[in-house]
Write an enzyme that holds these catalytic residues in place. Sequence first.
Site: not given
Ligand SMILES: Cc1cc2nc3c(=O)[nH]c(=O)nc-3n(C[C@H](O)[C@H](O)[C@H](O)COP(=O)(O)OP(=O)(O)OC[C@H]3O[C@@H](n4cnc5c(N)ncnc54)[C@H](O)[C@@H]3O)c2cc1C
Length: 393
Positions: A128-130, A244, A376
């Site tokens: 759980g990070y996100s 990971e 990204e």
């Molecule tokens: C199927 C699935 C399983 C997952 N499982 C886990 C899990 O078990 N545990 C957990 O903690 N998380 C999990 N995640 C979460 C995942 O790590 C996040 O979705 C991911 O880190 C992106 O965060 P966000 O969805 O909030 O998108 P955002 O951070 O809001 O990003 C939206 C878009 O903006 C871009 N962006 C954001 N910041 C920047 C920057 N500084 N420069 C350029 N581009 C940027 C991103 O690349 C993306 O395209 C999972 C995600 C999915 C889809």
Amino acid sequence: MDFDFNPEQEDFVAEVERFLDEHEDPEVMDVTRENMAQIVDTPPRRAFMRELGDRGWLGMTWPKEYGGSEGEGVYEYLLNEALARRGAPQIGKGVGIIGKTLIRHGSEKLKREFLPKILRNEVEFAVGYSEPNAGSDAASMQLKATEADGGWVLNGQKTWTTSAHFAEWYWVGARTDPDAPKHQGISLFLVPLDHPGLTINPIWTMGDERTNDVFFDDVFVPDDYMVGERGRGFQYISEALDLERFTMFTYSPIQQRLELLCEYVATAERDGKPLREDAVVRQQIAQLVTRCETARVLGLRFVAESMKGGAAPTCEASEYKLFATELSKRLANASMDIAGPGSQLRVGTKDAPMQGRAESTYRYTVIDTIGGGTSEVQKNIIARRKLGLPKNF
Ligand SMILES: Cc1cc2nc3c(=O)[nH]c(=O)nc-3n(C[C@H](O)[C@H](O)[C@H](O)COP(=O)(O)OP(=O)(O)OC[C@H]3O[C@@H](n4cnc5c(N)ncnc54)[C@H](O)[C@@H]3O)c2cc1C
């Protein structure tokens, strides 16, 4: 430079393949679930992993004092790739991420409690990070940890927590020091997922698998379930993410999908002409084959760097994840283009080109370029850490 495996390593692969042949079971191995196969939880799959544990194949790189065999990382790599090739459960979060991070930073109590269970595959973890407002910028996480008598009380929300609906333990980051700079105010905890203060709601992905929202309502965590030191959680999370980005995104399924595509191109016809004679298709295949070889070697480079000891190599992890997962998507796109409308037929449909795998990989591979940090984010890490470019967030 020699990219071949030595005879002992080849023998090990042959031994693993024999084991997999003997345990061939569609309940345990299913390549059509693509990379998500590794996180499906059923009793036969847990039993299969326990057998791997009994053979001493889990924790091969761990120190002997914690039940490992202090083997070279390349054996763990060969094992994991062989498992992934069959769509079997992989060494994944327990051995590959949480166990290794606990060995480096956990207290003796946490090591003694969790490491033996991980080696016997008696425990599954969710990570759980996100959070709704902290994904790419995980250091902005706001899950609140308030100090209480003998521990901490956690309140708030996590999202995208894969495996939370079946795992036993939650490896979770929370803000323990709201006034500290954001990277220094986070601590890492282990929380039992059957805690009554946790509510777990499903989120269904386009790749057919489930991930979850998790809500915390006064979840008490004793002090000794904090991992490592207070305020250093983000450092541990970063190290765990490097692990990971390699461990959870294996190469062999990509190679297998390439082989399916090549087989299709070698035998199929379009407008009465063999596809293999189409110059554009030939060019696409040549590019994909070259990229696959690059992905494979980037993986080997991560393994070679890891074998030098210490924390997992950050840039190599990001380079591998970025290249391999973007290639997966590229390969899925090419499979859809080359096979035309029939490629939309799903796994299990009679006569579907490439056994329906073009359709499933098209949907599943998107996830790989997001989970564990988006492409990204990997580019930002490479830009800053490897090229020394300035920070953009
Ligand atoms: C199927 C699935 C399983 C997952 N499982 C886990 C899990 O078990 N545990 C957990 O903690 N998380 C999990 N995640 C979460 C995942 O790590 C996040 O979705 C991911 O880190 C992106 O965060 P966000 O969805 O909030 O998108 P955002 O951070 O809001 O990003 C939206 C878009 O903006 C871009 N962006 C954001 N910041 C920047 C920057 N500084 N420069 C350029 N581009 C940027 C991103 O690349 C993306 O395209 C999972 C995600 C999915 C889809």
